[in-house]
Design an enzyme around this catalytic site. Structure first.
Site, PDB file in Angstrom:
ATOM      1  CE1 TYR A 289       1.379  -0.456   3.879  1.00  0.00           C
ATOM      2  CE2 TYR A 289       0.735   1.808   4.349  1.00  0.00           C
ATOM      3  CZ  TYR A 289       0.458   0.462   4.363  1.00  0.00           C
ATOM      4  OH  TYR A 289      -0.740   0.032   4.870  1.00  0.00           O
ATOM      5  CG  HIS A 290      -0.409   3.206  -2.499  1.00  0.00           C
ATOM      6  ND1 HIS A 290      -1.419   4.034  -2.059  1.00  0.00           N
ATOM      7  CD2 HIS A 290      -0.323   3.403  -3.852  1.00  0.00           C
ATOM      8  CE1 HIS A 290      -1.925   4.698  -3.081  1.00  0.00           C
ATOM      9  NE2 HIS A 290      -1.273   4.345  -4.171  1.00  0.00           N
ATOM     10  N   GLY A 291      -0.613   4.260   1.157  1.00  0.00           N
ATOM     11  CA  GLY A 291      -1.759   4.427   2.040  1.00  0.00           C
ATOM     12  C   GLY A 291      -3.057   4.335   1.265  1.00  0.00           C
TER      13      GLY A 291
ATOM     14  CD  GLU B  81       1.448  -1.512   0.203  1.00  0.00           C
ATOM     15  OE1 GLU B  81       2.142  -2.498   0.527  1.00  0.00           O
ATOM     16  OE2 GLU B  81       1.924  -0.438  -0.232  1.00  0.00           O
TER      17      GLU B  81
END
Length: 330
Positions: free
Chosen positions: A129-131, A202
């Protein structure tokens, strides 16, 4: 100036620093009641200080990037090091930068890495998951290098390769922008490769609800199928509380969709607790389609989010977690 300072402290009681400064400036400038202006200026500074901090702190990460780049250029000029590491001239540089970034993660975020045993000895595709920033991936990569002496290449957006001065940093750490053939080739050489299917979209437009924004992307799954490697899901707890964006502003979303550049302002840099969790590998299955594998991977990343992240994310709670111990079951 000395005389002014002496006059400030003369007498039975000393003047305050602000009153002293006002007295000196009034003598120098000839402007009366300058203390009122100073008081107002300090009040405005105090009022805006939190706002200034949240937009300035992300600059620390940028500074660290350019310090890393400067170090690589210095390292490149040291010809005598090439003899010590004749098979790979950049080994010493990677060791040094991994130590620097891991130290930053430990001190600023109390960074922890869990589930490293789920990474196979051979090649594998890490999907995460890309912050709002990739800082959690950098911490992960540095810790992996220190613990396992393994490097992990990563797929980055095209705009990263246009950042001034970043070329040497990207080359040394195996950052690629695709295409699919390059990703498959990297895995076929036995390396680890990481990719965030949500990418910049994202990063900019997900929020404290940790919504996965992968759309219908399945190219990463096809890469894993073509290279016949497992997919390893990964998620970093509180990554959205460390840095946040103003992606909720609709006009910024529209602007990004037009020019495809990260024009959304970033703020934060808060020293929240960060823990990276690596899930169990999804093995290669020859009969699984890219659509099925992509859906399975998304479900695995979502499961990590639901298990390890309190939703909605909260900055204060994430800060307090610096003082809490992690449960053994995690």
């Amino acid at each position: 100036m000395t005389g002014g300072n002496e006059s400030c402290t003369a007498g039975p009681t000393s003047m305050s620093y602000l009153a002293c400064l006002s007295y000196i400036l009034e003598e120098w400038t000839g402007v009366e009641d300058i203390g009122d202006y100073l008081s107002y200026a300090f009040y405005i500074l105090w009022l805006l200080f939190p706002l200034v901090v949240v937009f300035v702190l992300p600059g620390v990460i940028v500074v660290l990037f350019y310090v890393s780049i400067l170090w690589l250029h210095i390292y490149k000029r040291k010809n005598e090091i090439k003899e010590a590491y004749s098979h790979d001239v950049w080994i010493g540089a990677r060791e040094m930068l991994a130590t620097i970034w891991d130290g930053h993660g430990r001190i600023w975020h109390g960074y922890e890495l869990h589930g490293v045993e789920n990474i196979p000895q051979g090649p594998g595709l890490i999907v995460f998951y890309h912050g709002a920033t990739p800082v959690d991936y950098i911490y992960f990569s540095a810790r992996l290098h220190i613990m396992k002496k393994r490097c992990c290449s990563v797929v980055a957006d095209h705009f990263v390769f246009r950042l001034p001065g970043f070329r040497i940093l990207l080359e040394v750490f195996g950052v690629i922008h695709g295409p699919k053939e390059a990703c498959v080739k990297t895995l076929e050489k036995g390396h680890l490769l990481a990719i965030a299917p949500g990418g910049v979209r994202e990063a900019l437009f997900s929020d404290e609800m940790y919504t996965i924004l992968w759309s219908d992307r399945k190219g990463f799954a096809q890469v894993a199928i073509d290279a016949k490697v497992p997919i390893i899901p990964m998620f970093t707890q509180n990554v959205r509380e460390g840095f946040r964006t103003l992606g909720g502003i609709k006009i910024l979303r529209s602007l990004y969709e037009r020019i495809r550049l990260p024009v959304v302002p970033l703020y934060g840099g808060f020293p929240v607790k960060m823990r990276t969790f690596i899930g169990e590998p999804i093995p290669y299955e020859p009969n699984m389609t890219a659509e099925e594998l992509a859906a399975k991977t998304k479900a695995a990343v979502q499961a990590l989010i639901e298990k390890h992240q309190k939703i909605p994310g909260n900055i204060f709670r994430a800060l307090m977690e610096r003082f809490q111990t992690q449960k053994k079951e995690d």
